[in-house]
Design a protein around this motif. Sequence first.
Motif, PDB file in Angstrom:
ATOM      1  N   TYR A  30       0.831  -1.198   0.000  1.00 29.37           N
ATOM      2  CA  TYR A  30       0.000   0.000   0.000  1.00 29.37           C
ATOM      3  C   TYR A  30       0.867   1.250   0.000  1.00 29.37           C
ATOM      4  CZ  TYR A  30       0.703  -0.033   5.097  1.00 29.37           C
ATOM      5  OH  TYR A  30       1.245  -0.053   6.344  1.00 29.37           O
ATOM      6  N   ARG A  32       0.463   5.898  -1.202  1.00 27.67           N
ATOM      7  CA  ARG A  32      -0.420   6.993  -1.565  1.00 27.67           C
ATOM      8  C   ARG A  32      -0.076   7.531  -2.953  1.00 27.67           C
ATOM      9  NH1 ARG A  32      -1.268  11.195   2.963  1.00 27.67           N
ATOM     10  NH2 ARG A  32       0.575  12.038   1.985  1.00 27.67           N
ATOM     11  N   GLN A  58      -8.596   0.828  -3.734  1.00 30.32           N
ATOM     12  CA  GLN A  58      -8.447   2.184  -3.236  1.00 30.32           C
ATOM     13  C   GLN A  58      -9.162   2.271  -1.901  1.00 30.32           C
ATOM     14  OE1 GLN A  58      -9.880   5.310  -5.821  1.00 30.32           O
ATOM     15  NE2 GLN A  58     -10.198   6.684  -4.099  1.00 30.32           N
ATOM     16  N   ARG A  59      -8.490   2.847  -0.905  1.00 31.80           N
ATOM     17  CA  ARG A  59      -9.120   3.005   0.407  1.00 31.80           C
ATOM     18  C   ARG A  59     -10.295   3.968   0.291  1.00 31.80           C
ATOM     19  NH1 ARG A  59      -5.346   4.351   5.184  1.00 31.80           N
ATOM     20  NH2 ARG A  59      -5.151   6.325   4.099  1.00 31.80           N
ATOM     21  N   ARG A  60     -11.351   3.657   0.986  1.00 29.71           N
ATOM     22  CA  ARG A  60     -12.546   4.505   0.973  1.00 29.71           C
ATOM     23  C   ARG A  60     -12.402   5.568   2.053  1.00 29.71           C
ATOM     24  NH1 ARG A  60     -17.966   1.250   0.333  1.00 29.71           N
ATOM     25  NH2 ARG A  60     -18.582   3.349  -0.219  1.00 29.71           N
ATOM     26  N   ASP A  61     -11.882   6.699   1.642  1.00 32.53           N
ATOM     27  CA  ASP A  61     -11.801   7.837   2.548  1.00 32.53           C
ATOM     28  C   ASP A  61     -12.084   9.091   1.728  1.00 32.53           C
ATOM     29  OD1 ASP A  61      -9.439   8.282   1.155  1.00 32.53           O
ATOM     30  OD2 ASP A  61      -8.151   7.750   2.814  1.00 32.53           O
ATOM     31  N   GLN A  67      -4.960   9.583  -2.698  1.00 29.71           N
ATOM     32  CA  GLN A  67      -5.668   8.309  -2.625  1.00 29.71           C
ATOM     33  C   GLN A  67      -4.687   7.295  -2.047  1.00 29.71           C
ATOM     34  OE1 GLN A  67      -6.867   7.288  -6.615  1.00 29.71           O
ATOM     35  NE2 GLN A  67      -8.426   8.879  -6.708  1.00 29.71           N
ATOM     36  N   THR A  68      -5.176   6.402  -1.209  1.00 29.90           N
ATOM     37  CA  THR A  68      -4.347   5.298  -0.731  1.00 29.90           C
ATOM     38  C   THR A  68      -4.738   4.063  -1.524  1.00 29.90           C
ATOM     39  OG1 THR A  68      -4.192   6.245   1.475  1.00 29.90           O
ATOM     40  CG2 THR A  68      -3.679   3.891   1.254  1.00 29.90           C
ATOM     41  N   TRP A  69      -3.743   3.475  -2.175  1.00 25.89           N
ATOM     42  CA  TRP A  69      -3.960   2.290  -3.006  1.00 25.89           C
ATOM     43  C   TRP A  69      -3.346   1.068  -2.347  1.00 25.89           C
ATOM     44  CZ3 TRP A  69      -2.728   3.691  -8.800  1.00 25.89           C
ATOM     45  CH2 TRP A  69      -3.630   4.669  -9.237  1.00 25.89           C
TER      46      TRP A  69
END
Length: 114
Positions: A30, A32, A58-61, A67-69
């Motif tokens: 992971y 960003r 992709q993190r749901r935030d 974006q955090t992948w």
Amino acid sequence: MSAVTYHGPPDTNGSSNGSNNGNSPELYVYYRVHMDQAAEAKAAFETACAGQPVRLLQRRDHDPVFQTWMEIYAPPLTDAIGVEARVAAALGPYAQGPRHREVFAALAGPVGGA
């Protein structure tokens, strides 16, 4: 190129044996990506995977900038280390900060009937 952090036991041969017997390792990575570079980074990821079964999540935030992948390398992929190295090189210009690598092995299979 961004740094890589690694957590978990080293894989001695750089690949799984193709079976998921509970001992086949799964590699999770992971990092960003800046929102402005997300489309280019996704294209680079898809090219570097070359059709290999690597999942990209992709993190749901609701971060307005990053974006955090997460990449998931799991059986039946037989050369996770090699494919991940290719993806890491392709995404180096897009990763903001380190790529965090963690290895997990299954403790149990799916629960319930399918």
